[in-house]
Design an enzyme around this catalytic site. Structure first.
Site, PDB file in Angstrom:
ATOM      1  N   THR A   1       3.402 -12.234   3.689  1.00 17.34           N
ATOM      2  CA  THR A   1       2.612 -12.944   2.687  1.00 17.34           C
ATOM      3  C   THR A   1       3.361 -14.218   2.296  1.00 17.34           C
ATOM      4  O   THR A   1       4.432 -14.513   2.846  1.00 17.34           O
ATOM      5  CB  THR A   1       2.279 -12.034   1.481  1.00 17.34           C
ATOM      6  OG1 THR A   1       1.311 -12.703   0.659  1.00 17.34           O
ATOM      7  CG2 THR A   1       3.518 -11.688   0.659  1.00 17.34           C
TER       8      THR A   1
ATOM      9  N   GLN B   1       2.625  -6.205  -3.113  1.00 18.53           N
ATOM     10  CA  GLN B   1       2.910  -6.120  -1.667  1.00 18.53           C
ATOM     11  C   GLN B   1       4.156  -5.255  -1.419  1.00 18.53           C
ATOM     12  O   GLN B   1       4.458  -4.404  -2.239  1.00 18.53           O
ATOM     13  CB  GLN B   1       3.062  -7.501  -1.024  1.00 18.53           C
ATOM     14  CG  GLN B   1       1.753  -8.274  -0.894  1.00 18.53           C
ATOM     15  CD  GLN B   1       1.365  -9.030  -2.140  1.00 18.53           C
ATOM     16  OE1 GLN B   1       2.172  -9.670  -2.773  1.00 18.53           O
ATOM     17  NE2 GLN B   1       0.098  -8.955  -2.505  1.00 18.53           N
TER      18      GLN B   1
ATOM     19  N   GLY C   1      -3.884  -4.785  -4.013  1.00 17.61           N
ATOM     20  CA  GLY C   1      -4.909  -3.851  -4.470  1.00 17.61           C
ATOM     21  C   GLY C   1      -4.208  -2.608  -4.959  1.00 17.61           C
ATOM     22  O   GLY C   1      -3.567  -1.917  -4.180  1.00 17.61           O
ATOM     23  N   HIS C   2      -4.255  -2.363  -6.256  1.00 19.31           N
ATOM     24  CA  HIS C   2      -3.534  -1.220  -6.818  1.00 19.31           C
ATOM     25  C   HIS C   2      -4.536  -0.242  -7.424  1.00 19.31           C
ATOM     26  O   HIS C   2      -5.356  -0.630  -8.247  1.00 19.31           O
ATOM     27  CB  HIS C   2      -2.556  -1.703  -7.900  1.00 19.31           C
ATOM     28  CG  HIS C   2      -1.487  -2.607  -7.347  1.00 19.31           C
ATOM     29  ND1 HIS C   2      -1.002  -3.699  -8.024  1.00 19.31           N
ATOM     30  CD2 HIS C   2      -0.824  -2.576  -6.176  1.00 19.31           C
ATOM     31  CE1 HIS C   2      -0.077  -4.299  -7.283  1.00 19.31           C
ATOM     32  NE2 HIS C   2       0.047  -3.637  -6.157  1.00 19.31           N
ATOM     33  N   THR C   3      -4.464   0.992  -6.982  1.00 19.07           N
ATOM     34  CA  THR C   3      -5.409   1.989  -7.490  1.00 19.07           C
ATOM     35  C   THR C   3      -4.698   2.939  -8.444  1.00 19.07           C
ATOM     36  O   THR C   3      -3.628   3.452  -8.141  1.00 19.07           O
ATOM     37  CB  THR C   3      -6.004   2.795  -6.307  1.00 19.07           C
ATOM     38  OG1 THR C   3      -6.499   1.859  -5.355  1.00 19.07           O
ATOM     39  CG2 THR C   3      -7.133   3.707  -6.756  1.00 19.07           C
TER      40      THR C   3
ATOM     41  N   GLY D   1       1.497   2.935  -2.616  1.00 19.60           N
ATOM     42  CA  GLY D   1       1.100   3.764  -3.759  1.00 19.60           C
ATOM     43  C   GLY D   1       1.832   3.331  -5.023  1.00 19.60           C
ATOM     44  O   GLY D   1       1.996   4.114  -5.954  1.00 19.60           O
ATOM     45  N   LYS D   2       2.252   2.063  -5.051  1.00 18.43           N
ATOM     46  CA  LYS D   2       2.963   1.533  -6.234  1.00 18.43           C
ATOM     47  C   LYS D   2       2.112   1.629  -7.488  1.00 18.43           C
ATOM     48  O   LYS D   2       2.617   1.863  -8.572  1.00 18.43           O
ATOM     49  CB  LYS D   2       3.279   0.037  -6.053  1.00 18.43           C
ATOM     50  CG  LYS D   2       4.410  -0.271  -5.157  1.00 18.43           C
ATOM     51  CD  LYS D   2       4.652  -1.770  -5.123  1.00 18.43           C
ATOM     52  CE  LYS D   2       3.461  -2.600  -4.725  1.00 18.43           C
ATOM     53  NZ  LYS D   2       2.957  -2.402  -3.352  1.00 18.43           N
TER      54      LYS D   2
ATOM     55  N   ASP E   1       0.815  -1.227   0.000  1.00 17.55           N
ATOM     56  CA  ASP E   1       0.000   0.000   0.000  1.00 17.55           C
ATOM     57  C   ASP E   1       0.845   1.272   0.000  1.00 17.55           C
ATOM     58  O   ASP E   1       0.440   2.293   0.547  1.00 17.55           O
ATOM     59  CB  ASP E   1      -0.962   0.041   1.216  1.00 17.55           C
ATOM     60  CG  ASP E   1      -1.782  -1.215   1.323  1.00 17.55           C
ATOM     61  OD1 ASP E   1      -2.269  -1.670   0.281  1.00 17.55           O
ATOM     62  OD2 ASP E   1      -1.924  -1.756   2.439  1.00 17.55           O
TER      63      ASP E   1
ATOM     64  N   THR F   1      -7.558  -1.507   0.008  1.00 14.59           N
ATOM     65  CA  THR F   1      -8.188  -1.586  -1.314  1.00 14.59           C
ATOM     66  C   THR F   1      -8.855  -2.951  -1.496  1.00 14.59           C
ATOM     67  O   THR F   1      -9.887  -3.070  -2.133  1.00 14.59           O
ATOM     68  CB  THR F   1      -7.110  -1.408  -2.422  1.00 14.59           C
ATOM     69  OG1 THR F   1      -6.269  -0.341  -2.058  1.00 14.59           O
ATOM     70  CG2 THR F   1      -7.710  -1.146  -3.777  1.00 14.59           C
TER      71      THR F   1
ATOM     72  N   ARG G   1     -10.431  -2.889   5.201  1.00 13.85           N
ATOM     73  CA  ARG G   1     -10.075  -2.778   6.627  1.00 13.85           C
ATOM     74  C   ARG G   1      -9.340  -1.458   6.885  1.00 13.85           C
ATOM     75  O   ARG G   1      -8.541  -1.027   6.051  1.00 13.85           O
ATOM     76  CB  ARG G   1      -9.104  -3.908   7.028  1.00 13.85           C
ATOM     77  CG  ARG G   1      -9.719  -5.269   7.048  1.00 13.85           C
ATOM     78  CD  ARG G   1      -8.707  -6.310   7.494  1.00 13.85           C
ATOM     79  NE  ARG G   1      -7.702  -6.584   6.472  1.00 13.85           N
ATOM     80  CZ  ARG G   1      -6.744  -7.498   6.592  1.00 13.85           C
ATOM     81  NH1 ARG G   1      -6.644  -8.212   7.692  1.00 13.85           N
ATOM     82  NH2 ARG G   1      -5.888  -7.708   5.631  1.00 13.85           N
ATOM     83  N   PRO G   2      -9.577  -0.837   8.070  1.00 11.59           N
ATOM     84  CA  PRO G   2      -8.763   0.339   8.399  1.00 11.59           C
ATOM     85  C   PRO G   2      -7.303  -0.087   8.525  1.00 11.59           C
ATOM     86  O   PRO G   2      -7.014  -1.106   9.147  1.00 11.59           O
ATOM     87  CB  PRO G   2      -9.308   0.812   9.747  1.00 11.59           C
ATOM     88  CG  PRO G   2     -10.350  -0.155  10.156  1.00 11.59           C
ATOM     89  CD  PRO G   2     -10.519  -1.207   9.110  1.00 11.59           C
TER      90      PRO G   2
END
Ligand code: IMP
Length: 426
Positions: free
Chosen positions: A235, A220, A39-41, A14-15, A12, A293, A297-298
């Site tokens: 992981t 990751q 999860g990549h946005t 920001g990749k 997370d 993402t 979860r927070p």
């Protein structure tokens, strides 16, 4: 140019955004590890694209490749490919014949293993990642190429079921009809995705020989690596630069540049030690919208941790750094950065591996003044680094000095255009 891009914290970082930004310079983008736990946005002109399996470079490159090191949930893949093809009809998609397949039974096993771990649970994403890699290494896993043959799928499902019978007690998978249905479903998904299957190691090598630019995209982050992360809160794959070779079949000897992405602060989902964690204050989580993402979860949030960053920079042999969410961090009046780890009052010069060491670990901070919200956006985007607020530049220069690497990309917002670069990326 052959590059690898990776996260240097707990995922997370920001990749997705940085990969999308730089992938304009690459023909192929290759993913080599993980699955839909990622999860990549990517945000382009305000429109959000969320990827879990498809590489984040998909929007700008010509071809995306899902390597043999990945574990693929076929249902998720089909929906992501549909979505991608709507926005980008001409994208070529190739998936390694050797990538492993995540089934619904693996997702069930993921939850049940967590329940058995009880208090020592990892806080996995419940995407079936761990159990699928377990089967890969037990040599009972289902590969993409197996989806063309119903008998092979059925034999493997039965073997996995027999090996994990105890864990699956009381689940729907005890029913032979359910297992048969799963085989039918996997075969049907195979019909939809086998057209993308290829011997991707050959494609990558041939493209390299033709002089194409190739970007290898890690999922990751370094601290989730199964060997070098904070075990067991990791992981199930190697997330470091070296994994690009085994996860794609392309030699590490050809890599020109390793780009490490980190967030201006730290976040983590799941259990385990987090030396710079901020407890009982959700300001930074709220400012940065730090919610998973994949799971919603927070996220746990903490300060930038330089000993951790130095470690992941070393084990990845990073050449070039990219920092994200500097705009978010700057809104705080006072910013802290971890500069040292101590145990029993002495600075340590290694990254701990014993969980007891983390309990004894203390951190030392250095404080910086914030730089407020960014007001001169246009002049920064046209003028670049020199136009950044002075306090921000001091913060960035301190990190560069401590890590010994240049921060070549600074991300000031989630949209692709909110990115400034030093000359090597221009
Ligand atoms: P798993 O990969 O689902 O088995 O989860 C193992 C650990 O890695 C958990 O703490 C997850 O929250 C974390 N994790 C896995 N993938 C990601 C990711 O892409 N971003 C952040 N954390 C992740």
């Amino acid at each position: 140019m052959i590059s690898v891009i990776l996260g240097l914290q707990f995922g997370d970082e920001g990749k997705g955004k940085i990969t999308d930004f730089i992938s304009r310079d690459y023909d192929d983008v290759v993913r080599f590890n993980g699955g839909s736990n990622a999860g990549h946005t990517v945000v382009i002109n305000g429109e959000k694209f969320k990827f879990h399996l498809v590489p984040s470079g998909a929007m700008q490159s010509k071809m995306v490749i899902l390597g043999n090191g990945m574990v693929i949930d076929p249902e998720e893949l089909v929906s992501e490919i549909d979505l991608l093809k709507k926005s980008k009809k001409d994208i070529e998609i190739k998936i390694s014949a050797g990538a492993h397949i995540v089934t619904k039974m693996h997702k069930c096993l993921d939850k049940r293993e967590e329940a058995v771990r009880s208090k020592l649970n990892i806080g996995t994403t419940s995407q079936g990642i761990g159990p699928t890699y377990e089967d890969k290494y037990a040599r009972t896993g289902i590969r993409l190429i197996d989806l063309s043959n119903k008998e092979i799928i059925s034999n493997k499902i039965e073997t996995i079921f027999n090996m994990k019978r105890e864990l699956l007690k009381g689940s729907i998978y005890e029913s032979p009809e359910e297992r048969k249905k799963m085989v039918e479903d996997l075969f049907s998904y195979g019909n939809l995705i086998l057209k993308y299957m290829d011997y991707t190691e050959n494609i990558i090598y041939n493209d390299y020989r033709c002089g194409k630019n190739i970007l290898f995209e890690g999922a990751q982050g370094g601290m989730l690596d199964i060997d070098f992360g904070i075990y067991p809160f990791v992981t199930s794959s190697n997330t470091l630069a070296g994994a690009m070779s085994t996860g794609s079949g392309f030699s590490f000897r050809k890599v020109d540049r390793v780009i490490g992405v980190f967030k201006a602060y730290t976040s983590k989902v799941g259990s385990g030690p987090f030396p710079s964690e901020i407890i009982n204050d959700s300001t930074l989580r709220d400012l940065g919208s730090e919610y998973g993402t994949t799971t919603g979860r927070p996220r746990r949030v903490g300060w930038l941790d330089l000993p951790l960053l130095k470690y992941t920079t070393m084990v990845n042999d990073v050449d070039s750094l990219a920092i994200t969410k500097v705009d978010v961090l700057g809104q705080l009046k006072t910013i802290k950065v971890v500069t040292k780890y101590t145990i029993d009052g002495n600075e340590i010069d290694y990254f701990p591996r014993r969980l007891e060491d983390f309990e004894k670990l203390r951190v030392e901070y250095r404080e910086f003044p914030g730089w407020g919200s960014i007001k001169n956006q246009d002049s920064i985007l046209s003028g670049g680094y020199e136009e950044l607020p002075e306090n921000m530049r001091k913060f960035l220069e301190f990190i560069e000095e401590e890590i010994g690497k240049s921060i070549d990309i600074v991300s000031l917002g989630e949209d692709r255009k909110m990115t400034i670069t030093k000359q090597i990326f221009n």
